[in-house]
Motif scaffolding. Structure first.
Motif, mmCIF file in Angstrom:
data_model
loop_
_atom_site.group_PDB
_atom_site.id
_atom_site.type_symbol
_atom_site.label_atom_id
_atom_site.label_comp_id
_atom_site.label_asym_id
_atom_site.label_seq_id
_atom_site.Cartn_x
_atom_site.Cartn_y
_atom_site.Cartn_z
ATOM 1 N N SER A 197 7.228 -29.262 84.074
ATOM 2 C CA SER A 197 7.966 -28.458 82.802
ATOM 3 C C SER A 197 8.777 -27.696 84.093
ATOM 4 O O SER A 197 9.499 -26.791 83.365
ATOM 5 N N ASP A 198 8.608 -27.227 85.034
ATOM 6 C CA ASP A 198 8.844 -26.449 86.579
ATOM 7 C C ASP A 198 9.179 -27.225 87.216
ATOM 8 O O ASP A 198 9.271 -27.076 88.644
ATOM 9 N N ASP A 199 9.260 -28.683 86.878
ATOM 10 C CA ASP A 199 9.831 -29.731 88.714
ATOM 11 C C ASP A 199 10.457 -30.635 87.990
ATOM 12 O O ASP A 199 9.753 -31.461 87.480
ATOM 13 N N ASP A 242 13.198 -25.684 88.228
ATOM 14 C CA ASP A 242 11.847 -24.602 89.000
ATOM 15 C C ASP A 242 11.075 -23.927 87.982
ATOM 16 O O ASP A 242 9.646 -23.392 88.090
ATOM 17 N N GLY A 243 11.721 -24.193 86.758
ATOM 18 C CA GLY A 243 11.391 -23.623 85.659
ATOM 19 C C GLY A 243 12.195 -22.801 84.961
ATOM 20 O O GLY A 243 11.146 -22.317 83.925
ATOM 21 N N SER A 244 12.683 -21.827 86.018
ATOM 22 C CA SER A 244 13.605 -20.748 85.327
ATOM 23 C C SER A 244 15.280 -21.152 85.480
ATOM 24 O O SER A 244 16.097 -20.174 84.664
#
Length: 339
Positions: free
Chosen positions: A166-168, A190-192
Motif C-alpha cells: 500500500s506504500d510501495d 510511498d503511501g501519501s
C-alpha cells in the motif's frame, strides 16, 4: 492460474447499437475446451474502444483497462477512460476522472491490484497519444479518484504499474522535452504522494518481486535494488530494442519481449533471464539459429531444417509472423549478407 478459466481481450471492428462501424471492446473467455466471445458494452457514436490490460483479483472480480469513448453524453464523452468491471455475471463500465485541459480523450494502459479495494491504473492520452499530465487513478472499493503526480517535460505517458504494498507502488513510462527528446519516467508512491525517481532506462514494462527487487524494460533492462535504478542489460547485439513486456515465472526465470530493427523493418525479439547473476540475459537474435551469437553460414543448415520439418523457433521467424517458412528466406539471406 486456472487453465479452465482464461481471459483475453482487445478490440474488434463491429457495428455499434447505432449502426456506426468502428473499433469496439472485444473480450473472450476460455473454459478449458473452447473460447466464448462475451457480450460487452458498446461505444455509441464513436470508435476506439479497446482493452489494453486485464487485472484478475478473483473469478468474480476482474478489471479491464483501456479506451472507451462514448459521445452520447456530449463533448468529452461519458466514460473517456476504460475501467470495466466483471462481477461474475455482468460487465460494468465504471466512471473515471476526466481531467480538463484540451486533451481529446484518456486511456488506461495497465492496472495493478493489492486487494479488491486497493487498485492502481495508469495511462495517458487516448489512442496511444501523450498527454500534458501523466494519468494515475486509484480504486478504493467505491470509486476511482485521481491525485497530483510529477509531470516533467511537455508531455508524458505511463505504460505500466506494479503495486507491491500500500506504500510501495511503481508507475513507469516516458516524457518528452522539446528540443531534447524522450526520457524514462519513473514514479514511486510511498503511501501519501508520488515522487519522480531517476533511471538510466526502462519505462515500458515492469516486473516486481519485492520492494528491493524490481525490473523495468525499455531500450534495455534496468534493476531496482531498493536504493537506485541501474542498467543491467543494454542488448548491444540488437538494433533499436524496445522491451514492451516482461513476465516472470521465478526470480531467475524471466522473459522480455519486444521489437528490434532488421533491414529497416521493425521485427520481434525475445530475451530470457537465465539463472545466475542479476542481468544475466540470453538474447534471441533473429537468424542466429545455432545460438552462437552471430548470423553466418553455420546457421544455414539448421534454418533449412526448421523450414523442411515445420519447426518453430523464434530466431528462425525472421519476418515475425509467428511461423518459420519460405517467407523468412529473403530476410534471412539479407542477414547473412550483413544487410
Amino acid at each position: 492460474s486456472n487453465p479452465d478459466d482464461v481471459w483475453a481481450a482487445g478490440g474488434k471492428l463491429v457495428a455499434g447499437p447505432d449502426g456506426f462501424v468502428g473499433t469496439h471492446l472485444f473480450v473472450a473467455r476460455y473454459n478449458g475446451s473452447e473460447w466464448t466471445v462475451m457480450d460487452t458494452p458498446l461505444t455509441v457514436g464513436g470508435s476506439g474502444a479497446n482493452v489494453r490490460d486485464i487485472e484478475i483479483i478473483a473469478p468474480d472480480d476482474i478489471w479491464f483497462f483501456g479506451d472507451f469513448i462514448d459521445t452520447s453524453g456530449g463533448p468529452g464523452g461519458s466514460h473517456p477512460v476504460l475501467a470495466m468491471h466483471w462481477n461474475g455475471s455482468d460487465f460494468t463500465v465504471v466512471s473515471t476522472p476526466y481531467p480538463a485541459g484540451g486533451t481529446p480523450g484518456w486511456a488506461t494502459e495497465a492496472g495493478s491490484a493489492l486487494s479488491p479495494d486497493d487498485i492502481w491504473a495508469v495511462g495517458g492520452g487516448s489512442d496511444g497519444d501523450y498527454s500534458a499530465n501523466g494519468y494515475i487513478i486509484h480504486w478504493d472499493g467505491n470509486c476511482w479518484t485521481r491525485g497530483p503526480s510529477p509531470a516533467p517535460g511537455t508531455f508524458q505517458r505511463l505504460y505500466d504499474v506494479k503495486a507491491i504494498a500500500s506504500d510501495d507502488v511503481w508507475a513507469v513510462g516516458d516524457y518528452f522535452v522539446v528540443g531534447q527528446g524522450y526520457f524514462p519516467l519513473f514514479l514511486h508512491w510511498d503511501g501519501s504522494s508520488w515522487t519522480q525517481v531517476e533511471s538510466p532506462g526502462g519505462g515500458r514494462s515492469l516486473v516486481a518481486f519485492d520492494s528491493d527487487n524490481v525490473y523495468s524494460g525499455g531500450a534495455g533492462i534496468v534493476y531496482w535494488d531498493g536504493t537506485v535504478w541501474e542498467q543491467v542489460e543494454d542488448f548491444d547485439s540488437v538494433i533499436g530494442p524496445s522491451v514492451a513486456g516482461l513476465s516472470a515465472a521465478g526470480l531467475c526465470d524471466m522473459w522480455a519481449v519486444g521489437r528490434q530493427i532488421i533491414v529497416g523493418d521493425l521485427l520481434n525479439f525475445s530475451a530470457h533471464l537465465q539463472p545466475g547473476a542479476v542481468g544475466d540475459f540470453s538474447v534471441g537474435i533473429n537468424g542466429d539459429i545455432n545460438g552462437d551469437g552471430v548470423v553466418n553460414l553455420l546457421d544455414v543448415a539448421p534454418f533449412v531444417e526448421l523450414i523442411t520439418n515445420g519447426i518453430f523457433q523464434a530466431e528462425g521467424d525472421i519476418n515475425g509472423d509467428g511461423t518459420v517458412n519460405l517467407l523468412d528466406v529473403a530476410p534471412f539471406v539479407a542477414l547473412l549478407s550483413g544487410g
